[in-house]
Every structure is written in C-alpha cells, then in structure tokens.
Design a protein around this motif. Sequence first.
Motif, PDB file in Angstrom:
ATOM      1  N   LEU A  26      70.332  21.310 -58.380  1.00  0.00           N
ATOM      2  CA  LEU A  26      70.698  22.176 -59.506  1.00  0.00           C
ATOM      3  C   LEU A  26      70.375  23.638 -59.220  1.00  0.00           C
ATOM      4  CD1 LEU A  26      69.502  19.943 -62.492  1.00  0.00           C
ATOM      5  CD2 LEU A  26      71.843  20.276 -61.662  1.00  0.00           C
ATOM      6  N   VAL A  27      69.235  23.883 -58.565  1.00  0.00           N
ATOM      7  CA  VAL A  27      68.856  25.260 -58.227  1.00  0.00           C
ATOM      8  C   VAL A  27      69.861  25.857 -57.244  1.00  0.00           C
ATOM      9  CG1 VAL A  27      67.127  26.683 -57.063  1.00  0.00           C
ATOM     10  CG2 VAL A  27      66.408  24.936 -58.710  1.00  0.00           C
ATOM     11  N   VAL A  28      70.184  25.092 -56.206  1.00  0.00           N
ATOM     12  CA  VAL A  28      71.124  25.589 -55.191  1.00  0.00           C
ATOM     13  C   VAL A  28      72.520  25.767 -55.785  1.00  0.00           C
ATOM     14  CG1 VAL A  28      72.260  25.039 -53.009  1.00  0.00           C
ATOM     15  CG2 VAL A  28      69.807  24.632 -53.277  1.00  0.00           C
ATOM     16  N   LEU A  29      72.923  24.849 -56.668  1.00  0.00           N
ATOM     17  CA  LEU A  29      74.230  24.975 -57.314  1.00  0.00           C
ATOM     18  C   LEU A  29      74.296  26.253 -58.149  1.00  0.00           C
ATOM     19  CD1 LEU A  29      76.995  23.639 -57.901  1.00  0.00           C
ATOM     20  CD2 LEU A  29      75.914  22.503 -59.859  1.00  0.00           C
ATOM     21  N   ALA A  30      73.208  26.554 -58.861  1.00  0.00           N
ATOM     22  CA  ALA A  30      73.161  27.776 -59.661  1.00  0.00           C
ATOM     23  C   ALA A  30      73.230  29.010 -58.762  1.00  0.00           C
ATOM     24  CB  ALA A  30      71.889  27.798 -60.502  1.00  0.00           C
ATOM     25  N   CYS A  31      72.511  28.970 -57.644  1.00  0.00           N
ATOM     26  CA  CYS A  31      72.542  30.097 -56.701  1.00  0.00           C
ATOM     27  C   CYS A  31      73.933  30.255 -56.095  1.00  0.00           C
ATOM     28  CB  CYS A  31      71.507  29.892 -55.608  1.00  0.00           C
ATOM     29  SG  CYS A  31      69.790  29.981 -56.179  1.00  0.00           S
ATOM     30  N   GLN A  32      74.587  29.136 -55.800  1.00  0.00           N
ATOM     31  CA  GLN A  32      75.947  29.190 -55.275  1.00  0.00           C
ATOM     32  C   GLN A  32      76.887  29.834 -56.287  1.00  0.00           C
ATOM     33  OE1 GLN A  32      77.747  25.406 -54.366  1.00  0.00           O
ATOM     34  NE2 GLN A  32      79.770  26.309 -54.084  1.00  0.00           N
ATOM     35  N   ALA A  33      76.706  29.499 -57.573  1.00  0.00           N
ATOM     36  CA  ALA A  33      77.560  30.074 -58.607  1.00  0.00           C
ATOM     37  C   ALA A  33      77.378  31.586 -58.694  1.00  0.00           C
ATOM     38  CB  ALA A  33      77.248  29.427 -59.957  1.00  0.00           C
ATOM     39  N   VAL A  34      76.132  32.049 -58.581  1.00  0.00           N
ATOM     40  CA  VAL A  34      75.866  33.489 -58.635  1.00  0.00           C
ATOM     41  C   VAL A  34      76.490  34.199 -57.438  1.00  0.00           C
ATOM     42  CG1 VAL A  34      74.055  35.240 -58.558  1.00  0.00           C
ATOM     43  CG2 VAL A  34      73.757  33.205 -59.982  1.00  0.00           C
ATOM     44  N   ALA A  35      76.248  33.656 -56.243  1.00  0.00           N
ATOM     45  CA  ALA A  35      76.792  34.276 -55.033  1.00  0.00           C
ATOM     46  C   ALA A  35      78.314  34.178 -54.992  1.00  0.00           C
ATOM     47  CB  ALA A  35      76.190  33.607 -53.796  1.00  0.00           C
ATOM     48  N   ARG A  37      80.417  34.006 -57.533  1.00  0.00           N
ATOM     49  CA  ARG A  37      81.030  34.948 -58.474  1.00  0.00           C
ATOM     50  C   ARG A  37      81.028  36.369 -57.921  1.00  0.00           C
ATOM     51  NH1 ARG A  37      78.255  38.326 -62.987  1.00  0.00           N
ATOM     52  NH2 ARG A  37      80.092  39.255 -63.992  1.00  0.00           N
ATOM     53  N   ALA A  38      79.921  36.753 -57.269  1.00  0.00           N
ATOM     54  CA  ALA A  38      79.843  38.095 -56.692  1.00  0.00           C
ATOM     55  C   ALA A  38      80.923  38.276 -55.621  1.00  0.00           C
ATOM     56  CB  ALA A  38      78.457  38.331 -56.100  1.00  0.00           C
ATOM     57  N   GLU A  39      81.083  37.286 -54.767  1.00  0.00           N
ATOM     58  CA  GLU A  39      82.103  37.363 -53.721  1.00  0.00           C
ATOM     59  C   GLU A  39      83.505  37.392 -54.320  1.00  0.00           C
ATOM     60  OE1 GLU A  39      83.436  34.973 -49.659  1.00  0.00           O
ATOM     61  OE2 GLU A  39      82.423  33.904 -51.271  1.00  0.00           O
ATOM     62  N   PHE A  40      83.735  36.550 -55.338  1.00  0.00           N
ATOM     63  CA  PHE A  40      85.051  36.485 -55.972  1.00  0.00           C
ATOM     64  C   PHE A  40      85.399  37.815 -56.636  1.00  0.00           C
ATOM     65  CE2 PHE A  40      87.825  34.920 -59.555  1.00  0.00           C
ATOM     66  CZ  PHE A  40      88.903  34.585 -58.748  1.00  0.00           C
ATOM     67  N   ASN A  41      84.421  38.429 -57.289  1.00  0.00           N
ATOM     68  CA  ASN A  41      84.666  39.714 -57.945  1.00  0.00           C
ATOM     69  C   ASN A  41      84.909  40.826 -56.926  1.00  0.00           C
ATOM     70  OD1 ASN A  41      84.706  39.053 -60.661  1.00  0.00           O
ATOM     71  ND2 ASN A  41      82.494  39.252 -60.907  1.00  0.00           N
ATOM     72  N   GLY A  48      92.290  45.372 -56.850  1.00  0.00           N
ATOM     73  CA  GLY A  48      92.528  46.193 -58.031  1.00  0.00           C
ATOM     74  C   GLY A  48      92.695  45.395 -59.309  1.00  0.00           C
ATOM     75  N   LEU A  49      92.090  44.199 -59.365  1.00  0.00           N
ATOM     76  CA  LEU A  49      92.215  43.329 -60.530  1.00  0.00           C
ATOM     77  C   LEU A  49      90.923  43.299 -61.335  1.00  0.00           C
ATOM     78  CD1 LEU A  49      94.053  40.352 -58.779  1.00  0.00           C
ATOM     79  CD2 LEU A  49      95.083  42.174 -60.163  1.00  0.00           C
ATOM     80  N   GLN A  50      91.041  42.860 -62.583  1.00  0.00           N
ATOM     81  CA  GLN A  50      89.878  42.787 -63.474  1.00  0.00           C
ATOM     82  C   GLN A  50      88.917  41.700 -63.012  1.00  0.00           C
ATOM     83  OE1 GLN A  50      90.886  42.140 -67.556  1.00  0.00           O
ATOM     84  NE2 GLN A  50      88.765  42.153 -68.272  1.00  0.00           N
ATOM     85  N   GLN A  51      87.642  42.018 -63.030  1.00  0.00           N
ATOM     86  CA  GLN A  51      86.628  41.071 -62.602  1.00  0.00           C
ATOM     87  C   GLN A  51      86.360  40.038 -63.694  1.00  0.00           C
ATOM     88  OE1 GLN A  51      83.176  43.173 -61.180  1.00  0.00           O
ATOM     89  NE2 GLN A  51      84.271  44.089 -59.470  1.00  0.00           N
ATOM     90  N   VAL A  52      85.743  38.916 -63.312  1.00  0.00           N
ATOM     91  CA  VAL A  52      85.505  37.822 -64.254  1.00  0.00           C
ATOM     92  C   VAL A  52      84.030  37.756 -64.624  1.00  0.00           C
ATOM     93  CG1 VAL A  52      87.415  36.471 -63.348  1.00  0.00           C
ATOM     94  CG2 VAL A  52      85.131  36.137 -62.399  1.00  0.00           C
TER      95      VAL A  52
END
Length: 231
Positions: A26-35, A37-41, A48-52
Amino acid sequence: MSGRQAAAGGFWRDNSLTLAFGGAFLVVLACQAVAGRAEFNEQLATAGLQQVTFAQYLVSSDFAVDVTENWQSEFLQFFLYIFGTVWLLQRGSPESKELHKAGPESEEEQRMGEHARADSPRWAGTGGWRQTVYSRSLGMVMALLFVLSWLAQSVSGSAAYNAEQLRELSEPIGWAAYLASADFWSRTLQNWQSELLAVAAMAILSVYLRQRGSPESKPVGASHTATGVEG
C-alpha cells in the motif's frame, strides 16, 4: 499482560509476513501514484494541456495500466512456478522438490482421501470434483488472477493509448487492434522477462548461497546437492 493484549500480539506475530508485505504494498502503491501523477502532468504540460488532480489521476487509465501490467506479470510468475514445480526440478535447490518426487505425488504423500488427517482441510478428505478442484486450487486462483489482471491491463492500456492518440490528433484504435499492437506487447513482455529471470536466478543461486533462518534457503551447513531442503 492481559489475555486480550496477548491475543493481539499473537495475531500480529502470526500474520506478520502478510501484514508487513501488504502494508509495504500500500505504501509503494501510494508512492507510485504520487510519482506517476507528477510524470503524467509533466507530459500534459509539455503538450500544453491542463494538468490533472491527484483524484483524477487515480481513476485514470494511465494509472490503471501502470498498476495492472505489473500485477499480471506477478500472478503469471506464481502461476507458472506453482504448476511448473510439479514436474520441473533443480538439483540442490530448496525451490525444487526432491528429485524422486516429480509429478503430482501419491494420495498418501499429499494426505488426501483416506490418508487425510483430523486437521486436514475438509475437501482434502473427500473424493470427486471437490477434491480435484481443491488439490489444484492455488494454481487455479493464480491463473484466474493473472487472466483478470491481464484483461484489466489490456482494457486500461487501450484507453491510455487512445487518449495519447487523441492528444496527438491521431486516430484511436479498437481493443482488438490494441492487443496486436507493439505498445501492448512491449509493456507485457518487459514485465514477463524480468519475472522469469528472477525465478530462474532464485532457483540456481539458492543451490550455492544461503540465508540463515529463511525458509527460502537451505540450512547454512546443508550440502550444495541437497534438494528440497528448507532452512
């Protein structure tokens, strides 16, 4: 110490392996989600698109495909390993059965049917389809989890791929076409090869190397040729 405290302590001790790895997951999954999202944004900003938002990323196909492509390879690894080690052997490895035990083994060795004990699972002592199913239930469940996670990966991967196609003003493709695409198989095979390499490495390295106190290792003083012996 009260009986309730002792029982609680016993629960944590008796289930520490599952709880520790489940918590770490669960900890690693949460860290993956944070990282992730940063990469996706970053990719969206470059285009030039709106971030999520974080919540939007958690329900996105990009996050889903990144998670499920790893899950399906792990479940495939265990499915193949469980079924493969019924017949396949490695001399000197604790990951292998003893060399004379290749195959499904006898009912006496497996404590099935009339050889079941008082503490054996109920279906182990029955005959017919229930015994047949239960005697293969671990591999069957791993196979089912692999198929389900593979299906989830293919669906989420198709959605993520098409979202990228639309951002690039390209034509989206159907699910069947995505299954035949290089993107799908590149994602899939890079996970499969790493899992198979890890299993092969564990099987052969455990012949010669030891880890004191681990059931995945032979006893420190065990012979290199000792097979199916756990620490």
